[in-house]
Design an enzyme around this catalytic site. Structure first.
Site, PDB file in Angstrom:
ATOM      1  CG  ASN A 138     -42.279  41.487  92.316  1.00 14.47           C
ATOM      2  OD1 ASN A 138     -43.017  40.494  92.447  1.00 14.47           O
ATOM      3  ND2 ASN A 138     -42.026  41.965  93.651  1.00 14.47           N
ATOM      4  CG  ASN A 143     -44.090  35.309  95.147  1.00 12.50           C
ATOM      5  OD1 ASN A 143     -43.261  36.387  95.001  1.00 12.50           O
ATOM      6  ND2 ASN A 143     -44.375  34.501  94.208  1.00 12.50           N
ATOM      7  CG  ASP A 144     -41.520  40.656  96.582  1.00 11.37           C
ATOM      8  OD1 ASP A 144     -41.710  39.969  95.480  1.00 11.37           O
ATOM      9  OD2 ASP A 144     -41.751  41.829  96.485  1.00 11.37           O
ATOM     10  N   GLY A 164     -37.152  40.401  93.877  1.00 12.58           N
ATOM     11  CA  GLY A 164     -38.553  40.050  93.708  1.00 12.58           C
ATOM     12  C   GLY A 164     -39.091  39.551  92.730  1.00 12.58           C
ATOM     13  CG  ASP A 166     -43.051  36.822  90.800  1.00 14.76           C
ATOM     14  OD1 ASP A 166     -43.308  37.007  89.785  1.00 14.76           O
ATOM     15  OD2 ASP A 166     -43.655  37.416  91.675  1.00 14.76           O
ATOM     16  CG  ASP A 331     -23.680  26.496  85.893  1.00 11.49           C
ATOM     17  OD1 ASP A 331     -23.304  27.581  85.184  1.00 11.49           O
ATOM     18  OD2 ASP A 331     -23.171  26.304  86.994  1.00 11.49           O
ATOM     19  CD  GLU A 360     -21.126  28.409  82.366  1.00 13.05           C
ATOM     20  OE1 GLU A 360     -20.942  29.703  82.210  1.00 13.05           O
ATOM     21  OE2 GLU A 360     -21.351  27.570  83.184  1.00 13.05           O
TER      22      GLU A 360
END
Length: 617
Positions: A138, A143-144, A164, A166, A331, A360
């Site tokens: 973090n 910006n949490d 949190g 980033d 994905d 994937e």
């Protein structure tokens, strides 16, 4: 980019003010801008706003041609298809006219900052370091929580909540990552996931053109990529074309029902994607596997809709061009439409010929996985055009092999030897992503008790980093972080110790790690730094020998140089007869890279229990 968007919003606001209640209100433009000089000269622009479909559309620009205007079932959408083959960099005008009122929207075609051939993808010379951004570090607690976003709390004690982490946290620790010796970072999805809960992982995208603001923003992502490049690190971006988040505006206010599979009605997938290549499969099995939804909160996109297809393809190209990323991990690759995914791979690789995409391909055999690789004979005459696939079968075997005694015909290292004898099913074994674990599997160490067995870790890592393919290491593996999937996915994605202000331990530093963690870290760093720029491993061929005395022997060779790996897979000392290996042992003495000791290679070789030697010639 922020300045461009602000200017755009200000310009539209002025026009709207002038036109009062009759003005067209544009809520979304996708993509927000584009580039002149791209190989594909058709550009789709999606406009979203209240009742805009009743507008007459015209363009005012130099050599920008409006080919087609498409209206959807929903009057809040307009799809414009432009021909920009002859257009130079410029800002042109999109004019929407309703009655006597008209709204002018400026749209920018930028000058390209780089040529497509300049972007270098990841290869077998690289090692990827997989990071879940919310769980790594973090760097900006401010910006949490972002006002207006649906999930408005951070709780590090809850495994499915946001913690949190980033982009700044990653940027702040690029020196740690580069010093470790990996050469690329793969980030789990960073695009906006504005869901009510449980989307910390990033796989429920609500805006394909916006980095989640709790991670930073678009400019922060671009700066992270630039900073990573300065430190010799490539960047791989995780993308999802199979599904999006249910809070995506494209689902909340659908352009038409056929933008999503089963006419936008929730039908659960069977997760049995082997049916795609199963010659005996019923049409029902294939459809339910590929068109069914992962969950009700992740609606399944219909890539057979040409507008959906163009929207997704352009979104990926936009991020490559905008941020200069070096690769994409796609994905749930087999869950999407085969022909669409093939076309997507083809278009990306034509625009960026040195790029790389890994899909994937979570299937339980090498035959099934090989079907999805570019130029697979098993898929012919169809071609996925997917350069790299994920070697899930090998991952499963590695999580068994180093816990077992190796026999001549079964168990332990024999599992690895036997599996690699079948590499003929792959079009290109060097384009396999190999890994011990990732964000969806139990970690290589499931319990803290297992971490005491450091030899298990060392043998596994030595094999991973010297066999064929493109290795990937999951963040925290280098410090023996445990994680058991049976306890919940959050336990596979624990916070990196030291990534948050006030953490009791800081494993980014040697002082913060235990003696055992430092032993694992130092061993990992030594191997990774040795592997870096080592063409014998990154480009060389593989030759191996059947198991003898519980020992696996293989060679990597390239342009007259070679590396020989000798690995005792038993808990007893072994004496290995060297006669069968003369063709790969050009000298009678060599230095073991791992220990630094001189090794005599005459007739017999004594090996300690679970000993691994890496010899260079």
């Amino acid at each position: 980019m922020k300045q461009t968007l602000l200017a755009l919003c200000s310009f539209i606001t002025l026009l709207f003010g002038a036109n009062s209640l009759h003005a067209v209100n544009i809520e979304k433009i996708a993509p927000t801008f584009w580039w002149a000089g791209m190989k594909n000269t058709e550009l789709q622009i999606l406009l979203y706003g209240k009742n805009i479909a009743s507008s007459e559309v015209s363009l005012s620009g130099n050599q920008v041609i409006l080919k087609e205007v498409v209206k959807q079932e929903n009057p809040n959408y307009l799809l414009l298809y432009l021909d920009i083959a002859e257009a130079q960099a410029q800002t042109f005008q999109i004019v929407l006219k309703q009655g006597k009122k008209s709204t002018t929207i400026p749209y920018e075609l930028k000058e390209r900052e780089r040529k497509g051939c300049d972007i270098q993808g990841f290869t077998a010379s690289d090692v990827l370091y997989l990071i879940m951004p919310d769980r790594f570090a973090n760097g900006n607690p401010d910006n949490d929580i972002v006002k207006g976003m649906r999930e408005d709390k951070v709780d590090r004690n809850e495994q499915y909540a946001r913690h949190g982490g980033d982009l700044k946290g990653i940027a702040d620790h690029l020196d740690y990552i580069a010093d470790l010796g990996v050469t690329a970072i793969w980030l789990n999805p960073t695009q906006e996931n504005d869901m009510k809960e449980g989307s910390y992982h990033g796989y429920a995208i609500t805006d394909y053109y916006q980095i989640d603001r709790r991670l930073g923003g678009n400019e922060d992502f671009k700066k992270l990529t630039e900073k990573a490049h300065e430190k010799g690190l490539k960047v791989v971006m995780d993308m999802i074309f199979n599904h999006c988040g249910s809070e995506n505006y494209l689902f909340r206010d659908k352009p038409s029902k056929d933008w999503f599979n089963f006419r936008s009605e929730y039908v659960q997938t069977s997760f049995k994607t082997a049916s795609v290549q199963d010659v005996h499969a019923s049409e029902y099995e294939r459809k339910i596997a590929t068109d069914g939804w992962f969950t009700q909160s992740m609606p399944d996109l219909n890539q057979r809709n040409r507008h959906v297809a163009r929207y997704l393809i352009q979104s990926s190209i936009w991020w490559i061009e905008y941020a200069g990323i070096n690769g994409i991990r796609q994905d749930t690759h087999p869950y999407a439409d085969f022909d669409f995914m093939s076309q997507w791979c083809k278009e990306v690789m034509e625009e960026y010929p040195h790029f790389n995409i890994v899909g994937e391909t979570w299937l339980n055999s090498n035959v099934l996985v090989s079907f999805w690789q570019k130029d697979s004979k098993l898929a012919a005459p169809r071609n996925s055009n997917l350069p790299t696939v994920m070697d899930f079968p090998l991952q499963g075997l590695m999580n068994q092999a180093f816990d077992e005694e190796t026999g001549e015909w079964s168990n332990g290292l024999y599992r690895l030897y036997d599996y690699l004898t079948q590499d003929l099913v792959y079009a290109d074994p060097m384009h396999l992503l190999t890994f011990l674990d990732n964000h969806d599997t139990s970690r290589f160490y499931q319990t803290e008790e297992q971490t005491a067995n450091i030899t298990r870790y060392k043998q596994a890592l030595a094999f991973l980093l010297t066999t064929r393919g493109i290795p990937q290491i999951y963040y925290g593996t280098e410090i023996l972080m445990p994680g058991d999937k049976s306890k919940g996915d959050g336990f596979l994605r624990m916070d990196f110790p030291g990534g948050w202000p006030g953490d009791r331990t800081n494993c980014f530093t040697a002082e913060g790690r235990t003696a055992l963690q430092n032993e694992a870290f130092d061993y990992t760093r030594k191997l990774l730094q040795w592997r870096k720029n080592n063409d014998v491993i990154g480009k060389g061929s593989l030759k191996h020998f059947s198991i003898a005395s519980g020992t696996y022997v293989y060679e990597r060779s390239y342009q007259g140089r070679s590396v020989v790996v000798i690995m005792n897979g038993t808990d007893q000392a072994q004496t290995l007869d060297l006669t069968p290996y003369k063709e790969i042992l050009p000298r009678q003495e060599a230095t073991d890279f791992l220990s630094g000791k001189q090794v005599k290679l005459v007739d017999k070789l004594a090996l300690d229990k679970r000993e691994t030697l890496i010899l260079s010639f």
